[in-house]
Design a protein around this motif. Structure first.
Motif, PDB file in Angstrom:
ATOM      1  N   UNK A 173       1.122   0.991  -2.239  1.00  0.00           N
ATOM      2  CA  UNK A 173       0.725   1.344  -0.873  1.00  0.00           C
ATOM      3  C   UNK A 173      -0.157   0.273  -0.249  1.00  0.00           C
ATOM      4  N   UNK A 174      -0.722  -0.611  -1.069  1.00  0.00           N
ATOM      5  CA  UNK A 174      -1.574  -1.675  -0.526  1.00  0.00           C
ATOM      6  C   UNK A 174      -0.772  -2.574   0.407  1.00  0.00           C
ATOM      7  N   UNK A 175       0.412  -2.972  -0.011  1.00  0.00           N
ATOM      8  CA  UNK A 175       1.224  -3.826   0.852  1.00  0.00           C
ATOM      9  C   UNK A 175       1.668  -3.091   2.112  1.00  0.00           C
ATOM     10  N   UNK A 176       2.001  -1.805   1.987  1.00  0.00           N
ATOM     11  CA  UNK A 176       2.353  -1.028   3.179  1.00  0.00           C
ATOM     12  C   UNK A 176       1.195  -0.997   4.164  1.00  0.00           C
ATOM     13  N   UNK A 177      -0.009  -0.777   3.629  1.00  0.00           N
ATOM     14  CA  UNK A 177      -1.197  -0.713   4.480  1.00  0.00           C
ATOM     15  C   UNK A 177      -1.498  -2.065   5.121  1.00  0.00           C
ATOM     16  N   UNK A 200     -11.579  -0.674   2.471  1.00  0.00           N
ATOM     17  CA  UNK A 200     -10.537   0.298   2.804  1.00  0.00           C
ATOM     18  C   UNK A 200     -10.353   1.248   1.635  1.00  0.00           C
ATOM     19  N   UNK A 201     -10.276   2.531   1.941  1.00  0.00           N
ATOM     20  CA  UNK A 201      -9.925   3.560   0.948  1.00  0.00           C
ATOM     21  C   UNK A 201      -8.740   4.335   1.495  1.00  0.00           C
ATOM     22  N   UNK A 202      -7.608   4.210   0.838  1.00  0.00           N
ATOM     23  CA  UNK A 202      -6.408   4.887   1.314  1.00  0.00           C
ATOM     24  C   UNK A 202      -6.316   6.311   0.768  1.00  0.00           C
ATOM     25  N   UNK A 203      -5.650   7.162   1.520  1.00  0.00           N
ATOM     26  CA  UNK A 203      -5.379   8.523   1.066  1.00  0.00           C
ATOM     27  C   UNK A 203      -4.007   8.625   0.413  1.00  0.00           C
ATOM     28  N   UNK A 204      -3.262   7.531   0.418  1.00  0.00           N
ATOM     29  CA  UNK A 204      -1.941   7.493  -0.192  1.00  0.00           C
ATOM     30  C   UNK A 204      -2.059   7.145  -1.666  1.00  0.00           C
ATOM     31  N   UNK A 205      -1.063   7.529  -2.453  1.00  0.00           N
ATOM     32  CA  UNK A 205      -1.099   7.336  -3.900  1.00  0.00           C
ATOM     33  C   UNK A 205      -0.199   6.174  -4.308  1.00  0.00           C
ATOM     34  N   UNK A 259     -11.475  -5.846  11.872  1.00  0.00           N
ATOM     35  CA  UNK A 259     -11.363  -5.378  10.496  1.00  0.00           C
ATOM     36  C   UNK A 259     -11.953  -3.989  10.309  1.00  0.00           C
ATOM     37  N   UNK A 260     -13.092  -3.732  10.920  1.00  0.00           N
ATOM     38  CA  UNK A 260     -13.763  -2.434  10.762  1.00  0.00           C
ATOM     39  C   UNK A 260     -12.918  -1.303  11.343  1.00  0.00           C
ATOM     40  N   UNK A 261     -12.381  -1.522  12.520  1.00  0.00           N
ATOM     41  CA  UNK A 261     -11.554  -0.505  13.164  1.00  0.00           C
ATOM     42  C   UNK A 261     -10.265  -0.279  12.378  1.00  0.00           C
ATOM     43  N   UNK A 262      -9.674  -1.369  11.883  1.00  0.00           N
ATOM     44  CA  UNK A 262      -8.446  -1.251  11.105  1.00  0.00           C
ATOM     45  C   UNK A 262      -8.698  -0.462   9.830  1.00  0.00           C
ATOM     46  N   UNK A 263      -9.791  -0.777   9.142  1.00  0.00           N
ATOM     47  CA  UNK A 263     -10.123  -0.083   7.897  1.00  0.00           C
ATOM     48  C   UNK A 263     -10.324   1.412   8.140  1.00  0.00           C
ATOM     49  N   UNK A 264     -11.001   1.746   9.230  1.00  0.00           N
ATOM     50  CA  UNK A 264     -11.233   3.153   9.547  1.00  0.00           C
ATOM     51  C   UNK A 264      -9.919   3.879   9.825  1.00  0.00           C
ATOM     52  N   UNK A 265      -9.035   3.231  10.575  1.00  0.00           N
ATOM     53  CA  UNK A 265      -7.744   3.844  10.901  1.00  0.00           C
ATOM     54  C   UNK A 265      -6.906   4.064   9.646  1.00  0.00           C
ATOM     55  N   UNK A 266      -6.863   3.072   8.775  1.00  0.00           N
ATOM     56  CA  UNK A 266      -6.092   3.195   7.538  1.00  0.00           C
ATOM     57  C   UNK A 266      -6.655   4.302   6.651  1.00  0.00           C
ATOM     58  N   UNK A 267      -7.957   4.410   6.599  1.00  0.00           N
ATOM     59  CA  UNK A 267      -8.586   5.406   5.744  1.00  0.00           C
ATOM     60  C   UNK A 267      -8.376   6.834   6.203  1.00  0.00           C
TER      61      UNK A 267
END
Length: 470
Positions: A291-295, A282-287, A309-317
């Motif tokens: 934000x890890x716990x929020x995600x 997962x790569x978040x766009x939030x700073x 997991x793959x779909x979740x990671x894509x959505x979060x990113x």
């Protein structure tokens, strides 16, 4: 909103049709409290504010297309009259929202609460849910006894998800909001010191936040409590809910977990998501590392909804920041970076912001512009001193405290013997801007954080808008 005739709304709200209101006239537009937002088929709710009285704008709302006005005194427009003043109008609004939710059995209601991070998590959740189906969520922090039903009333027959932020300023508030829109999934992020002055002690905060999981349906009816495994007070709420518990966090025991957490050079987290026996990067766009716990909380909801997991990671990113003044990062043409996190502050969010600043600063000169944290009660002095110590220990080069109530922050920083930074105490926003304009050099980084009443977003706006144009 789903279409309802005025006589049906009158029945639900316990009001009486007055003026030129006709029983068969229909409300099929938005429910609003600002006459400027009135549209054809809308319902205008007239409330007496601190500066204006909504009743004075009833005619304007109807002229803009509103079908009727819900109010507590007669107006020269078709209206539904509620006896008892503003409190009864708000209660009528709640009854209307509850009735609408009852007619939307296909909509999942998801509630999010916590001492910090509610709005960011709700924004993130709403974005990823929209990938699955039509979603209603409040703008900003529209999370009280007025904003909550207004959000719910935006739902209609097409709505698949209603993502709600639920806040409390006392025991019983969250329970009330949950009666308006009963959640199937409840997310509890953390229990901190926010509003300590109003609650009295942390135990009362724990009781209040736990009202969300107490309101969930039993596990056999689909109820799910999403709990932070890294917060003892939150995971302890498992004993208070009839719902199935789904935990998230960094702990090995968490059902939804983040491993190998790190921040990139812009302070954005990346980690390995572990859920349901699978993993995905997962790569978040939030700073900010917080934000890890929020995600993860959002990931747990998506897992409950059947995503892998793959779909979740894509959505979060793909999801990004939405609400203003929450870790907004702006780089000026001269290379000065402004981090505007000025929407609000409590001890936990202050700590998270300072940790983020330390990461972003690296070899750059850093400025922390801090206002006071409101509603801490007897803990006001000690918590401000603790924030000051953390600012110094995190290596802030220049600490600017804004306002007399933030004096404890400067004292806390001064108590750190080996800190080599500087402290500047200013009286208000104008002085803060003047100090920064005088001292900032290219490539410096500035973070602004304080309770809403401190108004530090004005500092950011002036530094970005004025300075960037020069």
């Amino acid at each position: 909103m789903i279409a309802l005739t005025l006589d049906r709304i009158a029945e639900i709200t316990r009001s009486r049709l007055r003026g030129s209101a006709q029983p068969t006239d229909t409300v099929d537009g938005p429910v609003v409290i600002d006459s400027r937002e009135a549209a054809p088929g809308s319902l205008f709710v007239a409330l007496r504010g601190a500066r204006v009285d909504g009743h004075d704008f009833a005619e304007a709302a109807v002229a803009a297309g509103a079908a009727a006005v819900l109010c507590s005194r007669p107006v020269d427009a078709p209206h539904l009259l509620v006896e008892g003043g503003d409190d009864e109008v708000v209660a009528a609004l709640a009854r209307l929202a509850r009735a609408v939710v009852a007619q939307l059995p296909g909509a999942d209601v998801i509630g999010v609460t916590g001492s910090s991070g509610k709005t960011t998590t709700k924004d993130l959740l709403a974005q990823v849910l929209r990938r699955i189906g039509p979603t209603v969520a409040p703008p900003g922090s529209f999370n009280n006894e007025i904003g909550h039903p207004l959000t719910v009333l935006r739902a209609d027959e097409t709505t698949r998800f209603i993502a709600l932020e639920v806040a409390a300023r006392g025991v019983g508030h969250i329970a009330h909001l949950c009666r308006i829109a009963p959640p199937r999934i409840g997310v509890v992020l953390n229990v901190g010191s926010a509003h300590m002055g109003e609650f009295g002690d942390r135990a009362a905060i724990v009781r209040a936040k736990g009202e969300l999981v107490e309101a969930l349906p039993p596990a056999e009816q689909g109820g799910v409590a999403v709990l932070n495994a890294d917060d003892d007070a939150v995971i302890g709420m498992a004993a208070r809910t009839p719902a199935r518990v789904l935990s998230y966090g960094l702990a090995e025991s968490a059902d939804v977990r983040a491993d190998e957490v790190e921040l990139d050079e812009q302070g954005r987290p990346r980690f390995t998501l572990a859920v349901g026996g699978d993993t995905a990067p997962v790569r978040l766009r939030l700073v900010g590392v917080h934000q890890v716990h929020n995600a993860l909380a959002v990931a747990a909801v998506l897992h409950e909804l059947g995503r892998d997991a793959t779909d979740i990671a894509a959505a979060l990113g793909e999801a990004g920041p939405v609400s203003r003044w929450r870790m907004e990062v702006t780089e000026r043409p001269d290379g000065v970076t402004i981090v505007n996190d000025a929407y609000n502050a409590n001890p936990e969010s202050m700590s998270a912001a300072l940790r983020t600043l330390a990461t972003l600063a690296a070899s750059r000169r850093s400025f922390a512009v801090l206002g006071h944290m409101a509603e801490l009660g007897s803990a006001h002095r000690s918590e401000h001193e603790r924030v000051g110590r953390l600012a110094a220990e995190s290596g802030v080069d220049v600490l600017v405290t804004v306002g007399e109530q933030a004096a404890g922050i400067a004292d806390g920083a001064a108590s750190v013997a080996d800190w080599t930074g500087q402290t500047v105490a200013v009286a208000d926003v104008a002085e803060a801007v003047a100090v920064l304009r005088e001292r900032l050099r290219p490539k410096d980084i500035v973070m602004l954080k304080g309770s809403r009443v401190a108004g530090l977003e004005q500092v950011a706006e002036q530094l970005i808008g004025v300075e960037a144009a020069e």
